[in-house]
Design a protein around this motif. Sequence first.
Motif, PDB file in Angstrom:
ATOM      1  N   ASP A  97       0.840  -1.211   0.000  1.00 28.96           N
ATOM      2  CA  ASP A  97       0.000   0.000   0.000  1.00 28.96           C
ATOM      3  C   ASP A  97       0.865   1.247   0.000  1.00 28.96           C
ATOM      4  O   ASP A  97       0.623   2.195  -0.741  1.00 28.96           O
ATOM      5  CB  ASP A  97      -0.881   0.050   1.262  1.00 28.96           C
ATOM      6  N   LEU A  98       1.872   1.231   0.864  1.00 26.40           N
ATOM      7  CA  LEU A  98       2.701   2.419   1.040  1.00 26.40           C
ATOM      8  C   LEU A  98       3.479   2.723  -0.243  1.00 26.40           C
ATOM      9  O   LEU A  98       3.567   3.881  -0.661  1.00 26.40           O
ATOM     10  CB  LEU A  98       3.664   2.216   2.209  1.00 26.40           C
ATOM     11  N   MET A 147       2.606   2.065  -3.207  1.00 23.78           N
ATOM     12  CA  MET A 147       1.670   2.621  -4.177  1.00 23.78           C
ATOM     13  C   MET A 147       1.362   4.083  -3.837  1.00 23.78           C
ATOM     14  O   MET A 147       1.356   4.946  -4.707  1.00 23.78           O
ATOM     15  CB  MET A 147       0.382   1.793  -4.172  1.00 23.78           C
ATOM     16  N   ALA A 148       1.136   4.340  -2.553  1.00 24.94           N
ATOM     17  CA  ALA A 148       0.814   5.709  -2.138  1.00 24.94           C
ATOM     18  C   ALA A 148       1.985   6.642  -2.428  1.00 24.94           C
ATOM     19  O   ALA A 148       1.793   7.788  -2.839  1.00 24.94           O
ATOM     20  CB  ALA A 148       0.463   5.747  -0.655  1.00 24.94           C
ATOM     21  N   MET A 149       3.208   6.154  -2.240  1.00 29.15           N
ATOM     22  CA  MET A 149       4.374   6.998  -2.492  1.00 29.15           C
ATOM     23  C   MET A 149       4.514   7.289  -3.975  1.00 29.15           C
ATOM     24  O   MET A 149       4.806   8.414  -4.369  1.00 29.15           O
ATOM     25  CB  MET A 149       5.644   6.320  -1.956  1.00 29.15           C
ATOM     26  N   GLU A 150       4.284   6.283  -4.784  1.00 23.98           N
ATOM     27  CA  GLU A 150       4.360   6.501  -6.230  1.00 23.98           C
ATOM     28  C   GLU A 150       3.289   7.459  -6.701  1.00 23.98           C
ATOM     29  O   GLU A 150       3.518   8.310  -7.552  1.00 23.98           O
ATOM     30  CB  GLU A 150       4.221   5.174  -6.966  1.00 23.98           C
ATOM     31  N   ALA A 151       2.100   7.310  -6.121  1.00 20.52           N
ATOM     32  CA  ALA A 151       1.000   8.193  -6.498  1.00 20.52           C
ATOM     33  C   ALA A 151       1.330   9.636  -6.141  1.00 20.52           C
ATOM     34  O   ALA A 151       0.756  10.562  -6.696  1.00 20.52           O
ATOM     35  CB  ALA A 151      -0.291   7.762  -5.822  1.00 20.52           C
ATOM     36  N   ARG A 152       2.239   9.814  -5.182  1.00 24.22           N
ATOM     37  CA  ARG A 152       2.634  11.178  -4.841  1.00 24.22           C
ATOM     38  C   ARG A 152       3.971  11.527  -5.489  1.00 24.22           C
ATOM     39  O   ARG A 152       4.729  12.337  -4.982  1.00 24.22           O
ATOM     40  CB  ARG A 152       2.693  11.337  -3.323  1.00 24.22           C
ATOM     41  N   CYS A 153       4.197  10.881  -6.621  1.00 17.96           N
ATOM     42  CA  CYS A 153       5.326  11.226  -7.486  1.00 17.96           C
ATOM     43  C   CYS A 153       6.682  10.960  -6.860  1.00 17.96           C
ATOM     44  O   CYS A 153       7.669  11.612  -7.215  1.00 17.96           O
ATOM     45  CB  CYS A 153       5.250  12.685  -7.943  1.00 17.96           C
ATOM     46  N   TYR A 154       6.806  10.025  -5.981  1.00 19.21           N
ATOM     47  CA  TYR A 154       8.113   9.694  -5.437  1.00 19.21           C
ATOM     48  C   TYR A 154       8.894   8.896  -6.475  1.00 19.21           C
ATOM     49  O   TYR A 154       8.379   7.928  -7.020  1.00 19.21           O
ATOM     50  CB  TYR A 154       7.975   8.878  -4.147  1.00 19.21           C
ATOM     51  N   ARG A 155      10.111   9.327  -6.776  1.00 23.35           N
ATOM     52  CA  ARG A 155      10.933   8.599  -7.743  1.00 23.35           C
ATOM     53  C   ARG A 155      12.385   8.675  -7.333  1.00 23.35           C
ATOM     54  O   ARG A 155      13.246   9.054  -8.104  1.00 23.35           O
ATOM     55  CB  ARG A 155      10.715   9.146  -9.143  1.00 23.35           C
TER      56      ARG A 155
END
Lengths: 282, 270, 284
Positions: free
Chosen positions: B217-218, B220-228
């Motif tokens: 979950d985390l 996915m949530a991080m990716e959804a907030r543009c973490y790269r």
Amino acid sequence: MQIIFDKVNYIYSGGTAFARHAIKDISFSINKGEFIGLIGHTGSGKSTLIQHMNGLIKATNGHIYFNGQDIYEKNYDLRKLRSKVGLVFQYPEHQLFETTVFKDVVFGPTNLGLDKLECELRAYEALKMVGIGDDLLDASPFELSGGQKRRVAIAGVLAMKPEVLILDEPTAGLDPRGRDDILEKIAELHRDSGLTIILVTHSMEDIANYADRLFVMNRGELVMQDTAKVVFSHYKELEQMHLAAPQVTYVMNVLKDKGYRVNTDATTIDEAKEEILKLLQY
Amino acid sequence: MIRDITIGQYYPSDSILHRLDPRVKLIGTFLFIVSLFLFDSLYGYIAVAVFLVTIIKLSKVPFRFIAKGMKAIVVLMLFMAFFNLFFTPGNTIFQIWIIKITDNGLRQAIFMGIRLIFLILGSSLMTFTTTPNQLTDGLEKIMKPLNRIKVPVHEISMMMSIALRFIPILLEETDKIMKAQMARGADFESGGVLKRAKSLIPLLVPLFVSAFRRANDLAMAMEARCYRGGDGRTKMKPLRYQNRDYLAYTCVLAYFAIVIALGILENRLF
Amino acid sequence: MEMIKVKNLTFEYIRRDEEGNVESINKAIDNVNLDVKKGDFIAILGANGSGKSTLAKHINAILYPTDGGVWVNGMNTAEEKNLWEIRQTAGMVFQNPDNQIIATVVEEDVGFGPENLGVPTQEIWERVEKSLEAVGMLEFRNSSPNKLSGGQKQRVAIAGIMAMKPQCIVLDEPTAMLDPNGRKEVIATVRELNKKENVTVILITHHMDEVIYADKVFVMERGQVKMEGTPREIFTRVDEIKKYRLDAPQVTELAYELKKAGVNLPDGILTVEELIEAIKLIKK
């Protein structure tokens, strides 16, 4: 009387410097075969209260009696109590751990030290009771749908053949049909097996349909214990406790406030329908 | 139960210590720990105690809160004291049967105990006054040079801060699953080692399943907030030394110098 | 141009056995079409497993279409170069409040998105403050997320998305794990953002009382959109809703039952007030 609480207090003092009075002077009694709805907003002490019933939490002071025996007496077998008072936690599917559905349900009775055949028989019966078919017995519990997982977890407690079944928000996170299915199953267990049910819930609409009596918790105190009709007639006080009555109760009360002669104690759709039809002379 | 441990926790307040750059606190703590082993005289202990008390006062963390954390290490301390007390050679001052206590043993037990308390106090004061995020930020910045030899510094510090965020959640979850299994008659307390180890399976399997679900979950949530990853990232709270940080460095260095001086003096005097 | 355009979208989960052979193909989304205008408040209803969450993940480019396409503000989600801009344009809030908060302090969590976007420090602070204010959580900026209630945590998560200045927010069952008060908090926050900040909202839920304020409701079952219309249109068809494993708000159902019994009520009553007004009219 099956369960008696006599001035039970629990003071929680861990983590923070401040002791917290989690439940205060709770007294009540529950008869065999009753269906109790336990309501109260988050943090009102509901979860703490139910964990006292099967001895998972020990009261700071006060007495608890199960079938006439003081559970805090020396030599009282708490593990046996836990098999008699089954407790289904919130999101119980998170406790599944075995490789198959059947094995997971066998876990409870095995812990009671029963022989293998008896354990398996109980597990089988319990799964039948919650409506899990033979085709799923060997499935991995992790592959089931959310509603199925939850029913398996409930079966895990039922397999211990409890006399009392406590469920902490058994419908949380389920869709409307899944919710109705679980509630119907619980009502059926109550009706057919004579189980005493204590149901913790946030849904007033649901509980009004089933419970004989409602217990209302607020800030650690048991502030009301009465039938749904009486409890919901105090809907203004419930609002002060961040609770609400079913929508139909509001409909009836607003109608009365507007000067119509209606009986305001309807708590289910059917009752409200009858009342309004009477008002409109159908 | 497990939640009573206060070591490693953050205590919110707005003291000068809370506002210091985490790098100062990290390096300061390191120097403090080193300093504990540089002396062996009463004056040394007094110097450290004065320093510590000052820091505790400055941190505005209530002493009761700190003391509560110390309870958790009482066993470790007793254990150390026990060994020092009975197994240090020296002049016997007290003896029953084959158990004897020597003067050196007593001295060692007391002073090692005090040192250990100092050590724990000093390092837990760092965690009390520094949020885990600041801590990892500080570490990331201090370790930045390692980036050149291909150490994934940013990733390591991100992992650490996420771990710190989820430790309390997983502890609570452990408690919940344990209770749920106890409600099904599970027994975590009795029986031999093997039986007990086996009884942990119903606890560990759900715990792992849950941890993986959360990790998923985390992510996915991080990716959804543009973490790269760390490249091109800016910081909300970038680390920049202020005057107070230089002042703090000066104080720490002064302290360190005093302790070293005491250590040198001791050797000459005694 | 539509904010979100979903055209003939199909998505298949392919399950493989241990040797990698295809075991089964499961159509999670089956030819869905959807247009969302800028500033709309859209609700997607559906039972568990109806494909509504899978649909949501397509809008945020977490999943890619097997067939058909999804466009966010004109950008095709299947093109990799659009990925980060899409995620910034259409932010996503998830179900479990604990599993989407990254930092141990509220304001640092809200700053996480802008940090990833490379926003200058000064502006991050401004955005964090504004977003926390918009969701009414400014006073908790220095708190630990562990100390907040479920509803508050979700509001922090929403603020975290708002700080990325999205034009659209997709909320994937944000209230499923909350108590009634938490649910109210979150829905009120979302409605306000929609009205005041003109953010397009796509709310995915199975709580019927949350969708009555939506501009448009889509009902999904088995990967298909089965019903679409205004809440009033949808809740006129209570029997059909129930077929899709859903239900209606209690007062809607009461009105529906009364109507069946012959009472002359208008269609699709959604609130207590509406029912009272209708009864008053009849009594006159």
